[in-house]
Design an enzyme around this catalytic site. Structure first.
Site, PDB file in Angstrom:
ATOM      1  N   GLN A   1       0.794  -1.141   0.019  1.00  0.00           N
ATOM      2  CA  GLN A   1      -0.067   0.063   0.034  1.00  0.00           C
ATOM      3  C   GLN A   1       0.699   1.391  -0.117  1.00  0.00           C
ATOM      4  O   GLN A   1       0.138   2.396  -0.135  1.00  0.00           O
ATOM      5  CB  GLN A   1      -0.941   0.010   1.219  1.00  0.00           C
ATOM      6  CG  GLN A   1      -1.974  -1.016   1.111  1.00  0.00           C
ATOM      7  CD  GLN A   1      -2.946  -0.820   2.197  1.00  0.00           C
ATOM      8  OE1 GLN A   1      -2.804  -1.384   3.350  1.00  0.00           O
ATOM      9  NE2 GLN A   1      -4.177  -0.203   2.279  1.00  0.00           N
TER      10      GLN A   1
ATOM     11  N   HIS B   1      -7.221  -9.351   6.429  1.00  0.00           N
ATOM     12  CA  HIS B   1      -7.394  -8.278   5.352  1.00  0.00           C
ATOM     13  C   HIS B   1      -5.852  -7.761   4.934  1.00  0.00           C
ATOM     14  O   HIS B   1      -5.559  -7.934   3.865  1.00  0.00           O
ATOM     15  CB  HIS B   1      -7.834  -6.920   6.064  1.00  0.00           C
ATOM     16  CG  HIS B   1      -8.085  -5.983   4.966  1.00  0.00           C
ATOM     17  ND1 HIS B   1      -9.370  -5.270   4.518  1.00  0.00           N
ATOM     18  CD2 HIS B   1      -7.272  -5.078   4.766  1.00  0.00           C
ATOM     19  CE1 HIS B   1      -9.009  -4.278   3.722  1.00  0.00           C
ATOM     20  NE2 HIS B   1      -7.626  -4.213   3.889  1.00  0.00           N
ATOM     21  N   GLU B   2      -5.024  -7.751   5.902  1.00  0.00           N
ATOM     22  CA  GLU B   2      -3.552  -7.138   5.819  1.00  0.00           C
ATOM     23  C   GLU B   2      -2.741  -8.506   5.077  1.00  0.00           C
ATOM     24  O   GLU B   2      -2.058  -8.093   4.237  1.00  0.00           O
ATOM     25  CB  GLU B   2      -2.891  -6.793   7.230  1.00  0.00           C
ATOM     26  CG  GLU B   2      -3.656  -5.514   7.549  1.00  0.00           C
ATOM     27  CD  GLU B   2      -4.119  -4.526   6.790  1.00  0.00           C
ATOM     28  OE1 GLU B   2      -3.120  -4.175   5.725  1.00  0.00           O
ATOM     29  OE2 GLU B   2      -4.764  -3.870   6.926  1.00  0.00           O
TER      30      GLU B   2
ATOM     31  N   HIS C   1      -3.518  -8.458   1.237  1.00  0.00           N
ATOM     32  CA  HIS C   1      -2.741  -7.634   0.637  1.00  0.00           C
ATOM     33  C   HIS C   1      -1.199  -8.189   0.290  1.00  0.00           C
ATOM     34  O   HIS C   1      -0.778  -7.738  -0.958  1.00  0.00           O
ATOM     35  CB  HIS C   1      -2.395  -6.388   1.632  1.00  0.00           C
ATOM     36  CG  HIS C   1      -3.309  -5.280   1.349  1.00  0.00           C
ATOM     37  ND1 HIS C   1      -3.764  -4.674   0.426  1.00  0.00           N
ATOM     38  CD2 HIS C   1      -4.228  -4.679   2.544  1.00  0.00           C
ATOM     39  CE1 HIS C   1      -4.797  -3.743   0.613  1.00  0.00           C
ATOM     40  NE2 HIS C   1      -5.052  -3.704   1.984  1.00  0.00           N
TER      41      HIS C   1
HETATM   42 NI    NI Z   1      -6.346  -2.667   3.179  1.00  0.00          NI
END
Ligand code: NI
Length: 152
Positions: free
Chosen positions: A51, A130-131, A134
């Site tokens: 991110q 969630h992480e 990624h």
């Molecule tokens: Ni995210």
């Protein structure tokens, strides 16, 4: 520390798998510190390295109970299920209902390379899932059952 630029949903770097961290040096610590500051600046509860444009298996999480740093995290146990609203700093202003396990245990390394395990339920379990996704180039959007009444 410095605030790094957030990458958004169409950026191809968010859709690529990340590489394992093998060197635990000052460069990694600066990345971790910058990621934490960037996450706080944007009022996030979790941030993964892609991110901020770095294809490494590095995650920071803080759901309001203190900073958690995960290097090379792997989910080793999942129990139960929960459905709740989820969002992402790379997909601003979009929230949707996502099903996740209710209790999750992660095996990871700390910033010095030492292995540890950490467990979480509810929001923390959701953040772990969630992480970690990624790091495999996946966004929560693919898991949304129904989008919330988003503003845009
Ligand atoms: Ni995210």
């Amino acid at each position: 520390m410095a605030i790094r630029e957030i990458r958004y949903r169409d950026d191809e770097i968010l859709h690529k798998p990340c590489k394992e961290v093998k060197v635990f040096n000052e460069r990694l610590w600066i990345l971790l510190d910058d990621m934490y500051e960037t996450m706080q600046e944007h009022n996030g509860v979790g941030l993964a390295a892609p991110q901020v444009g770095i294809l490494k298996r590095v995650v920071v999480i803080d759901i309001g109970e203190g900073k958690i740093e995960l290097i090379n995290p792997v989910i080793i146990k999942e129990e139960g299920s929960q459905i709740g609203s989820e969002g992402c700093l790379s997909v601003p202003k979009v929230f949707g209902q996502v099903e996740r396990p209710d209790a999750v245990t992660v095996k990871a390394q700390d910033r010095f390379g030492k292995e540890f395990e950490i467990s979480g339920t509810e929001l923390l379990a959701r953040a772990f899932c969630h992480e970690c996704e990624h790091l495999d180039g996946k966004l929560f959007l693919d898991r949304v059952i129904e989008f919330d009444d988003n503003e845009e």
